[in-house]
Design an enzyme around this catalytic site. Structure first.
Site, PDB file in Angstrom:
ATOM      1  CB  THR A 126      -0.883   0.025   1.256  1.00 10.66           C
ATOM      2  OG1 THR A 126      -0.020   0.029   2.405  1.00 10.66           O
ATOM      3  CG2 THR A 126      -1.794  -1.177   1.339  1.00 10.66           C
ATOM      4  CD  GLU A 157      -5.420  -2.344   1.199  1.00 12.35           C
ATOM      5  OE1 GLU A 157      -5.601  -1.729   0.131  1.00 12.35           O
ATOM      6  OE2 GLU A 157      -4.989  -1.801   2.234  1.00 12.35           O
ATOM      7  CE  LYS A 208     -15.238  12.514  11.990  1.00 12.06           C
ATOM      8  NZ  LYS A 208     -13.803  12.548  11.703  1.00 12.06           N
ATOM      9  CD1 TRP A 230     -19.205  13.418   9.759  1.00 12.77           C
ATOM     10  CD2 TRP A 230     -19.579  11.667   8.406  1.00 12.77           C
ATOM     11  NE1 TRP A 230     -18.840  12.283  10.438  1.00 12.77           N
ATOM     12  CE2 TRP A 230     -19.063  11.188   9.626  1.00 12.77           C
ATOM     13  CE3 TRP A 230     -19.870  10.748   7.407  1.00 12.77           C
ATOM     14  CZ2 TRP A 230     -18.848   9.843   9.861  1.00 12.77           C
ATOM     15  CZ3 TRP A 230     -19.664   9.410   7.642  1.00 12.77           C
ATOM     16  CH2 TRP A 230     -19.152   8.961   8.861  1.00 12.77           C
TER      17      TRP A 230
END
Ligand code: AMP
Length: 541
Positions: A186, A331, A438, A443
């Site tokens: 990654t 992944e 936030k 959100w």
């Protein structure tokens, strides 16, 4: 009662064997590191891959041994793809844009024994070789003419000499299809990179999924040019799927600027491609500046980060190229979704169709997908209820290499992406968990804001982060790169956004930059922006 069909293993080598037998004369075109074009066929590539596999065995690479590459998209890298995995060893494709310390970390963590690299990366290898004690052999991917007169790399081997000393009398071994084939790390923006170890089975199944009509729709009539690097999640699996379907394959080497890509696509009659949005942005700019349109390109898969609707519109309307938005991660091999339209969208306006295509798309067969709340409960598939996206399937990582940081939660892989899924299954990413803003307990989606800003005629790129705010905890701050020769100010941006997003989403600050920081795979590095600008609103009363 079991079915009575044969249990033949799904192996990476079978893809190349198939291409050799069924599409032996089909061309592979490769841009050499020096710039020249090299042409050969699947038949020749298969022969050279067998030579390489035999040579690697002679170098002592055993079943399960790790062979690393630091290379562009070119024919020698392609040979390594099939030779290393096909012989039972594990191909570790390294991203040369990683920080040298991270690169040394992953080479050591993977315990790579052999490093094969393009001449471009010789200085990087010379600087790092001493820090990787497990590396026994260094192979420069070139001919004698590419070899340096002197080098600090111990025992540097010339790839073409290695192949010349070998022969192609080599039979691909058969083994369990669950055997590891490839290793990718990654990008490691937080902490050290983690290894994802694909298997032969997962790779072959992923190739089927990539080939179907609603994904890349690959056939022997196609000419595919993966712009996405072969060190970025295996060029999203295209080298394998191209062999499976007998597509002509065009590998662009290091020349990824608009002019070079356009020329190559036209000269080789490329029909489909794949890459991150920043690549398509620079190609679109080049074509717009020179009044060009592609004449053979039909479709492209775009992923890695969100392509704004305005860009999708340009590609569809102006260039006549279908944009297929795909979502995935290291992944997930990486294919998770594809953004093809459904029959019911046929009657929609172009704008509505582009809005649909700007979503990340529907799960492909083989990938199950859901969004969950903080307690792990599945949220409704209503296109509104946001939560963390979880996935599972035969080409999704079940764990990280060497068991680092357990990957699964209740049997699902938590992606770290915040998303909604609608009743038709269209998934839309609103943020990474770590990027979500936030504000006063609610959100704000940075991706929605970026997408909206990208529609402004003067905006080339936009990125949004949450900056600390004394009253609301966080408030959005937008970074804008203007198109050359265009002008706009903060008031202009805010006025443009006013009817496109909720009022309380409007950015508190708009900062104009010459460029945005891009990471190793072409994504905007919000970590860097946060590091520098997290406190930019601190003085607000
Ligand atoms: P990587 O493993 O480096 O390829 O990064 C995977 C991450 O890239 C995902 O978790 C998403 O956050 C992001 N990503 C990939 N494809 C898309 C897309 N089409 N739209 C928005 N974000 C994407």
């Amino acid at each position: 009662m079991f079915g009575s069909m044969m249990d033949r293993p799904l192996l990476v080598s079978s893809l190349l064997e198939h291409a050799e037998r069924q599409f032996g004369a089909t061309e592979i075109v490769s841009r050499e590191t020096g710039g020249a074009l090299f042409r050969y066929t699947y038949r020749a590539a298969a022969s050279r891959a067998r030579r390489l596999a035999k040579a690697l065995t002679r170098l002592g690479v055993a079943h399960g041994g790790r062979v690393a590459t630091l290379a562009w998209n070119n024919h020698r890298h392609l040979e390594a793809y099939f030779a290393v995995s096909g012989s039972g060893a594990v191909l570790h494709t390294c991203n040369p844009r990683l920080h040298p310390e991270q690169l040394a970390y992953i080479l050591n963590h993977a315990e790579d024994e052999v490093l094969m690299f393009d001449a471009t990366f010789l200085p990087l290898v010379e600087a790092g070789a001493g820090h990787c004690p497990a590396l026994r052999h260094f192979v420069l991917l070139g001919g004698p003419e590419d070899m340096p007169k002197e080098s600090r790399v111990p025992g540097l081997i010339c790839y073409e000499d290695l192949l010349a000393a070998s022969d192609d009398d080599f039979a691909w071994p058969e083994f369990d299809e669950r055997t590891a084939s490839t290793l990718c790390y990654t990008s490691g923006t937080t902490g050290n990179p983690k290894g994802v170890l694909y298997s032969h089975r997962s790779t072959v199944l992923h190739s089927f999924a990539l080939s179907v009509p609603d994904t890349l729709s690959l056939s022997a009539h196609d000419c595919v040019l993966p712009v996405v690097p072969m060190f970025h999640v295996n060029a999203w699996g295209i080298p394998y799927a191209a062999a499976m379907n007998g597509c002509k394959l065009v590998l662009p080497g290091p020349k990824l600027d608009g002019a070079s890509l356009f020329q190559l696509m036209e000269d080789e009659r490329v029909t489909c491609s794949a890459g991150v949005p920043t690549i398509w942005l620079s190609l679109a700019q080049y074509m717009e500046q020179h009044g060009l349109v592609p004449t053979t390109m039909k479709r492209t898969v775009v992923g890695g980060s969100a392509m704004p609707q305005a860009q999708i519109h340009t590609w569809t309307q102006r260039f006549g190229v279908e944009v297929r938005h795909a979502w995935g991660m290291t992944e997930t091999s990486p294919l998770g979704t594809q953004g093809c339209l459904l029959p019911k969208h046929g009657a929609a306006t172009i704008d509505e169709q582009c809005a649909q295509r700007a979503k990340q798309g529907r799960a492909v067969y083989g990938v199950e997908m859901r969004v969950v709340d903080a307690d792990g409960n599945e949220r409704p598939r209503d296109g509104k209820s946001a939560g963390e996206l979880e996935v599972r399937g035969p080409w999704i990582a079940g764990a990280y290499f060497k068991g680092e940081a357990p990957a699964l939660r209740n049997g699902w892989f938590p992606t770290g992406d915040i998303a909604t899924i609608d009743a038709d299954g269209y998934m839309q990413i609103t943020d990474r968990v770590k990027d979500v803003i936030k504000s006063g307990g609610e959100w704000i989606s940075s991706i929605d804001l970026e997408n909206a800003a990208a529609g402004h005629p003067a905006v080339l790129m936009a990125a949004v982060i949450g900056a600390r705010h004394p009253k609301w905890d966080e408030r959005p701050v937008m970074f804008v790169v203007k198109k050359p020769g265009q002008d706009v100010d903060k008031a202009g941006i805010v006025a443009y956004l006013a009817d496109k997003v909720a009022k309380w989403w409007l950015p508190d600050e708009v900062i104009f930059l010459d460029t945005l920081p891009l990471g190793a795979t072409g994504k905007v590095q919000k970590v860097d922006l946060r590091r520098e600008y997290a406190n930019v609103l601190d003085c607000v009363a």
